[in-house]
Motif scaffolding. Structure first.
Motif, short mmCIF file in Angstrom:
data_model
loop_
_atom_site.label_atom_id
_atom_site.label_comp_id
_atom_site.label_asym_id
_atom_site.label_seq_id
_atom_site.Cartn_x
_atom_site.Cartn_y
_atom_site.Cartn_z
N ILE A 1 0.84 -1.20 0.00
CA ILE A 1 0.00 0.00 0.00
C ILE A 1 0.88 1.25 0.00
CG2 ILE A 1 -1.65 1.35 1.36
CD1 ILE A 1 -2.79 -1.37 2.31
N GLY A 2 1.93 1.26 0.82
CA GLY A 2 2.84 2.40 0.86
C GLY A 2 3.50 2.64 -0.49
N LEU A 3 3.93 1.58 -1.14
CA LEU A 3 4.57 1.69 -2.45
C LEU A 3 3.60 2.23 -3.49
CD1 LEU A 3 7.12 1.02 -4.17
CD2 LEU A 3 6.03 -1.17 -4.61
N VAL A 4 2.43 1.62 -3.57
CA VAL A 4 1.44 2.02 -4.57
C VAL A 4 0.96 3.45 -4.33
CG1 VAL A 4 -0.91 1.56 -5.41
CG2 VAL A 4 0.71 -0.32 -5.11
N MET A 5 0.64 3.77 -3.09
CA MET A 5 0.16 5.13 -2.78
C MET A 5 1.24 6.17 -3.05
SD MET A 5 -3.02 4.96 -1.84
CE MET A 5 -3.22 6.57 -1.13
N GLY A 6 2.49 5.87 -2.71
CA GLY A 6 3.58 6.81 -2.96
C GLY A 6 3.78 7.07 -4.44
N VAL A 7 3.74 6.02 -5.24
CA VAL A 7 3.89 6.17 -6.69
C VAL A 7 2.71 6.94 -7.27
CG1 VAL A 7 3.95 4.90 -8.87
CG2 VAL A 7 5.39 4.16 -6.97
N LEU A 8 1.49 6.59 -6.87
CA LEU A 8 0.31 7.27 -7.41
C LEU A 8 0.29 8.76 -7.06
CD1 LEU A 8 -2.56 4.68 -6.83
CD2 LEU A 8 -1.55 5.39 -8.99
N LEU A 9 0.54 9.08 -5.80
CA LEU A 9 0.51 10.50 -5.42
C LEU A 9 1.66 11.27 -6.06
CD1 LEU A 9 -0.61 10.40 -1.67
CD2 LEU A 9 -1.98 10.75 -3.71
N GLY A 10 2.79 10.62 -6.25
CA GLY A 10 3.90 11.27 -6.95
C GLY A 10 3.58 11.50 -8.42
N LEU A 11 2.92 10.55 -9.05
CA LEU A 11 2.57 10.68 -10.47
C LEU A 11 1.58 11.82 -10.72
CD1 LEU A 11 2.22 6.96 -11.63
CD2 LEU A 11 3.97 8.60 -12.33
N VAL A 12 0.58 11.93 -9.85
CA VAL A 12 -0.43 12.97 -10.05
C VAL A 12 0.02 14.33 -9.52
CG1 VAL A 12 -2.34 11.33 -10.08
CG2 VAL A 12 -1.73 12.45 -7.95
N GLY A 13 1.14 14.37 -8.82
CA GLY A 13 1.67 15.65 -8.34
C GLY A 13 1.00 16.17 -7.09
N TRP A 14 0.47 15.29 -6.29
CA TRP A 14 -0.22 15.67 -5.06
C TRP A 14 0.81 16.12 -4.02
CZ3 TRP A 14 -5.15 12.63 -3.80
CH2 TRP A 14 -5.85 13.23 -2.76
N THR A 15 0.53 17.23 -3.36
CA THR A 15 1.42 17.72 -2.31
C THR A 15 0.61 18.05 -1.07
OG1 THR A 15 1.23 20.02 -3.05
CG2 THR A 15 3.05 18.73 -3.97
N GLY A 16 1.32 18.21 0.02
CA GLY A 16 0.69 18.68 1.24
C GLY A 16 0.27 17.58 2.20
N PHE A 17 -0.29 18.04 3.30
CA PHE A 17 -0.68 17.15 4.40
C PHE A 17 -1.80 16.20 4.00
CE2 PHE A 17 -2.81 16.33 8.51
CZ PHE A 17 -1.73 15.72 9.15
N THR A 18 -2.62 16.58 3.02
CA THR A 18 -3.71 15.71 2.61
C THR A 18 -3.20 14.38 2.04
OG1 THR A 18 -3.85 16.80 0.47
CG2 THR A 18 -5.36 17.55 2.18
N GLY A 19 -2.01 14.38 1.49
CA GLY A 19 -1.41 13.14 1.01
C GLY A 19 -1.18 12.17 2.15
N PHE A 20 -0.72 12.68 3.29
CA PHE A 20 -0.52 11.83 4.46
C PHE A 20 -1.86 11.32 5.00
CE2 PHE A 20 3.48 14.19 4.51
CZ PHE A 20 4.38 13.13 4.66
N ILE A 21 -2.88 12.15 4.93
CA ILE A 21 -4.20 11.73 5.40
C ILE A 21 -4.74 10.62 4.50
CG2 ILE A 21 -6.60 12.46 5.68
CD1 ILE A 21 -5.48 15.19 6.59
N VAL A 22 -4.61 10.77 3.19
CA VAL A 22 -5.06 9.74 2.25
C VAL A 22 -4.30 8.44 2.50
CG1 VAL A 22 -5.06 9.08 -0.19
CG2 VAL A 22 -5.83 11.36 0.49
#
Length: 124
Positions: A46-67
C-alpha cells in the motif's frame, strides 16, 4: 518431514502462507505470525502504490498523508475482517494488527512519493 494429520494440525494448514492469504475465509488456518506477516507486507505494498500514485499525479501537502493513513488503516482491516473472516481478538487484539508495519510503510510511502514527484514535477 511435514506433520501428519494425526499430529493435531489440520491438513489444510500445511499450505503456503500466500495460498492461505488468498483463500476467502482462510483465516481459520492462519497462525498469529503468519497473519502479522501478511498485514506487514500488505502495508508495504500500500505504501509503495500510494507513494507512486501520489507522486505521479503531483499531489502535495498534508492531505497526502491523510489519504495514505486512511488507506493503510482501512484496507488491511477490511481484508482480515471481511475477506479472511478473522476476529482480531483471536490474534492478540486490534492494536497489534493495526500497528503492524505502519512505520516502515510510512517510510516506503514518503520515499516513493518524494522520489517520483521530484523526478516528474521538479522545475529545474
Amino acid at each position: 518431514m511435514s506433520p501428519s494429520p494425526s499430529s493435531g494440525r489440520l491438513a489444510k494448514s500445511e499450505g503456503s502462507i500466500w495460498v492461505k492469504a488468498s483463500t476467502n475465509g482462510g483465516g481459520a488456518w492462519l497462525e498469529t505470525d503468519e497473519l502479522l506477516d501478511i498485514v506487514y507486507w500488505m502495508r508495504q505494498g500500500i505504501g509503495l502504490v500510494m507513494g507512486v500514485l501520489l507522486g505521479l499525479v503531483g499531489w502535495t501537502g498534508f492531505t497526502g498523508f491523510i489519504v495514505f493513513g486512511l488507506a493503510t488503516a482501512w484496507i488491511p482491516v477490511r481484508y482480515y475482517r471481511d475477506f479472511l473472516g478473522i476476529d482480531e481478538d483471536d490474534f492478540g487484539g486490534s492494536k497489534g494488527l493495526v500497528a503492524e508495519g505502519t512505520y516502515p510503510s510510512l517510510a516506503v510511502f514518503v520515499l516513493c512519493w518524494m522520489t517520483i514527484y521530484g523526478f516528474l514535477h521538479s522545475k529545474t
